[in-house]
Design an enzyme around this catalytic site. Sequence first.
Site, PDB file in Angstrom:
ATOM      1  N   LEU C 227      26.255  40.183  26.170  1.00 35.92           N
ATOM      2  CA  LEU C 227      27.555  39.724  26.656  1.00 35.92           C
ATOM      3  C   LEU C 227      27.972  38.395  26.021  1.00 35.92           C
ATOM      4  O   LEU C 227      27.222  37.421  26.052  1.00 35.92           O
ATOM      5  CB  LEU C 227      27.481  39.573  28.187  1.00 35.92           C
ATOM      6  CG  LEU C 227      28.792  39.178  28.862  1.00 35.92           C
ATOM      7  CD1 LEU C 227      29.809  40.286  28.751  1.00 35.92           C
ATOM      8  CD2 LEU C 227      28.548  38.816  30.324  1.00 35.92           C
ATOM      9  N   ASP C 228      29.165  38.376  25.446  1.00 33.97           N
ATOM     10  CA  ASP C 228      29.758  37.159  24.873  1.00 33.97           C
ATOM     11  C   ASP C 228      28.946  36.589  23.710  1.00 33.97           C
ATOM     12  O   ASP C 228      29.065  35.404  23.386  1.00 33.97           O
ATOM     13  CB  ASP C 228      29.945  36.071  25.949  1.00 33.97           C
ATOM     14  CG  ASP C 228      30.906  36.523  27.046  1.00 33.97           C
ATOM     15  OD1 ASP C 228      31.771  37.368  26.752  1.00 33.97           O
ATOM     16  OD2 ASP C 228      30.790  36.041  28.177  1.00 33.97           O
ATOM     17  N   GLN C 229      28.111  37.417  23.097  1.00 30.42           N
ATOM     18  CA  GLN C 229      27.261  36.946  22.004  1.00 30.42           C
ATOM     19  C   GLN C 229      27.643  37.571  20.663  1.00 30.42           C
ATOM     20  O   GLN C 229      26.998  37.287  19.653  1.00 30.42           O
ATOM     21  CB  GLN C 229      25.786  37.280  22.283  1.00 30.42           C
ATOM     22  CG  GLN C 229      25.238  36.661  23.550  1.00 30.42           C
ATOM     23  CD  GLN C 229      25.214  35.156  23.484  1.00 30.42           C
ATOM     24  OE1 GLN C 229      24.856  34.585  22.469  1.00 30.42           O
ATOM     25  NE2 GLN C 229      25.663  34.506  24.555  1.00 30.42           N
TER      26      GLN C 229
END
EC number: 3.5.1.10
Lengths: 284, 284, 284, 284
Positions: C227-229
């Site tokens: 997530l969000d990486q």
Amino acid sequence: MSASTAQLLISCPDQQGLVAKISNFIYANGGNIIHADHHTDFAVDRFLTRIEWQLDGFKLPRELIGPAFQAIAEPLEATWELSFSDAVPRIAIWVSRQDHCLYDLILRQRAKELQAEIPLIISNHEKLDAISTQFNIDYHHIPIAAATKEEQEAKQLDLLQQYQIDVVVLAKYMQILSADFIAKFPQIINIHHSFLPAFAGANPYQRAYERGVKIIGATAHYATADLDQGPIIEQDVVRVSHRDETKDLIRKGKDLERVVLARAVRLHLQNRVLVYGNRTVVFG
Amino acid sequence: MSASTAQLLISCPDQQGLVAKISNFIYANGGNIIHADHHTDFAVDRFLTRIEWQLDGFKLPRELIGPAFQAIAEPLEATWELSFSDAVPRIAIWVSRQDHCLYDLILRQRAKELQAEIPLIISNHEKLDAISTQFNIDYHHIPIAAATKEEQEAKQLDLLQQYQIDVVVLAKYMQILSADFIAKFPQIINIHHSFLPAFAGANPYQRAYERGVKIIGATAHYATADLDQGPIIEQDVVRVSHRDETKDLIRKGKDLERVVLARAVRLHLQNRVLVYGNRTVVFG
Amino acid sequence: MSASTAQLLISCPDQQGLVAKISNFIYANGGNIIHADHHTDFAVDRFLTRIEWQLDGFKLPRELIGPAFQAIAEPLEATWELSFSDAVPRIAIWVSRQDHCLYDLILRQRAKELQAEIPLIISNHEKLDAISTQFNIDYHHIPIAAATKEEQEAKQLDLLQQYQIDVVVLAKYMQILSADFIAKFPQIINIHHSFLPAFAGANPYQRAYERGVKIIGATAHYATADLDQGPIIEQDVVRVSHRDETKDLIRKGKDLERVVLARAVRLHLQNRVLVYGNRTVVFG
Amino acid sequence: MSASTAQLLISCPDQQGLVAKISNFIYANGGNIIHADHHTDFAVDRFLTRIEWQLDGFKLPRELIGPAFQAIAEPLEATWELSFSDAVPRIAIWVSRQDHCLYDLILRQRAKELQAEIPLIISNHEKLDAISTQFNIDYHHIPIAAATKEEQEAKQLDLLQQYQIDVVVLAKYMQILSADFIAKFPQIINIHHSFLPAFAGANPYQRAYERGVKIIGATAHYATADLDQGPIIEQDVVRVSHRDETKDLIRKGKDLERVVLARAVRLHLQNRVLVYGNRTVVFG
């Protein structure tokens, strides 16, 4: 506007009549307000203000302004700080090996952008001694090792006292100060070479490169016992691209560090930064 | 902060006691000031301020605040403007063929970013009529030609009166208003597609391309009789490169125009813009 | 420049002669290169390039360009992607309750800023259905709950197939996609409402407010299982102050989200984004 | 990347095969291209490129690269410039009374951000002589008056020749150079303290204040016979507010001037600026 002014930074629980009471105090004593900015933080119901007035013709002598205002502040449960525009605070600049922020602060002080004296440089390295000579500033080399940190911090505190230092500026000082030191001397401004809270801690440019960000930043904040967690004074950013390697981020970041730190120091010297909780109001 | 507030914008010659007199007026009537920002322009020795207080518990009824304040303002030679946070001003949006600012303003109004009604669109073209239908707004097509300009402006004025319009927003309206029109209805916000004073007049993007600038901008200002010379409310910029042809400047510029105009309209609606001379104080 | 072009994105180990081999292939077949940008990432010794040439007069028919180029690419161990400027990719926009990015993308597509079709909107809420009607786009309401996530994702995949979707744009879709889903359909662009890696995860504006940052940002990136990486495509920022409460950060952030997401989608549609590792080269 | 490279800046009428011919020339001689960026300006049908390759293993000795490439360039009607990454150009910095850009350039050169030598400072005032001493740079005081301008410019030209200067940097040199001088020594970079074309000419900060702009800028450009009209290399901006008086614009502007001029000088020294007509391509 060369005439001297007085400045009050005030923080208290919100209630009716605060502006009236404060401005009446100034008006009743013959002061002319030239800047005032009031802010209410409704999340904590707190009134935060900065007010500045001309001392020319003000009936109270300087040494009585504080005691007189305290009579007003006390029933309001206000904390406040009084300062004068003609004060010349004394800065100690702490550095390690990088010289760009050091040069920048000295040159701005020489150019009268920063109204302050810089009588002292402290470094854990000897490398920047020549700059202190060039500008006739005392340089104290205080190397830091885990085993000696406590006694070295004691030496640093002695120097701050001896030189009557008002504020420490960590201008790329690559050591962590102990919580104990900060408790004893809390007026410390640090520049962190990232857009906090991104990349707190070590090697932010390398980590920014690895993450592939398209913008990098720098953050000036008050140092607290929690590393890189103190109240933020100023931040700025610059665009980077895939063409920028870590060394380019470092180079571009230096321009940010210089200007962000200088702005924060100037705001602090002009008593424009009011800290409450872990936040700041910056009266621009 | 949903409770209603009153707002005063005040401009007067600088002198002692201004903040005290104004804040006493509010305090004496039971008002709690929640925002206040005072500025002195020393170049013209003028005091400029915005002050906002809660109406809840305020002893004066709304219709008496103005007359009561006038008694204070008169001896100070102050001009002032009183407004209320729960007012819902009425906007007329004027457009030509481009729809991006029109859509943007309508959608922000629908999203409650702009506290206003938009009952009227005026255009010198028929092209955007469908948008007015989509959002249920009256659309008046008033073509302009040199020979008919005077009578068409009379029609426009009639419409503004009929719809009880408070402020006209020129959202890429590519016609010049006559000095006479502006004198009769001076509350007009315009967006110019350049970083004024660069590229005033026609075709700014084409001229920016030809000049080879590395940054383009947009400017929101109050319309005055001198084209593109009115008081600036807001500006912003974006970087461009050699890869950007005129059509790319136009595309990138549209994003600027949208956001700069929207910010200016919002500041105006919140009574945060104080005009004096050809300058503005924007109380942020 | 309305004539059609072909575009190659190429990534391979660095070695001599790469530009010559690629440009010879194009020249030998009668193509005129109009844009080319070569970059070497020395940290991983990788050559990364985008090259675009006019198809008018090019001797190879479109369907043979790929096979012909593969003969060159294979000995270079190159991965590559071929695209054509007149292609019209099909976008599915996924939303939850917020409409600003959805409106923005649709209006840009209508204004021909985005060369794509938008035949499908998927949402876990019913709220934005009216917009789909307004613009004549199919709207599928697929609510998500922990227990039903797997089967709902299967429905979503079916829809993507059925509508022949090329790229999914998460335009403030407030659900996390499973790693399994992303593995099956990896062409997903997300907008995260913070300056990543700061404030990854939930409620970034609230956390930005609490941290007292002076600048907020938005980040468009490819979605990955972490997530969000994922690889960052575009970021931008805007200044905030102590006067901005969380709701103001949300409002200001919306302007960032719109423009950052739109830029990323446009760059992707123009085949200007080359992903390698967790990084992107954005050929501007 | 410490190994030496060669760089070609090329400008010629657009036609097929340009990239192939140029890259074949490099490949055939054993060069490895590490950066290349090609741009076509369709408004004038011109191909503009920068190409850089490693000299390690390149079969042509340096002195033969130019003649060999000329054989390729001539039939293409190309103008070109060859340079080497290990060259160390010689800069003359011209100043008047302000020292901030002078200090900045010297410190960047010392910090190896600028790969150049700075053997010469020329000034129409004596004021900054001490800085030249501090950094061991020759300082020539050449006062300018209308009556003596011609002979003083002759002296300046002599100095440039004597010190073998490659590029003149006008670092806040507040005199206008004659067209004749510029014709004889055209490699001149100037910093103008406004966002050109706004506020060309004298006193830009004062005029920016009077106009009430919300953003100020700085522009680095090549000097031409038309004052402030030369090809723009770099620009940047900073926000200002009603609180900023002219002296604040000057202070804020200094930070812009420093960084914009330094970026332009660095781009020039790295042969990343290609001038054609009155425009530049800046290969970032």
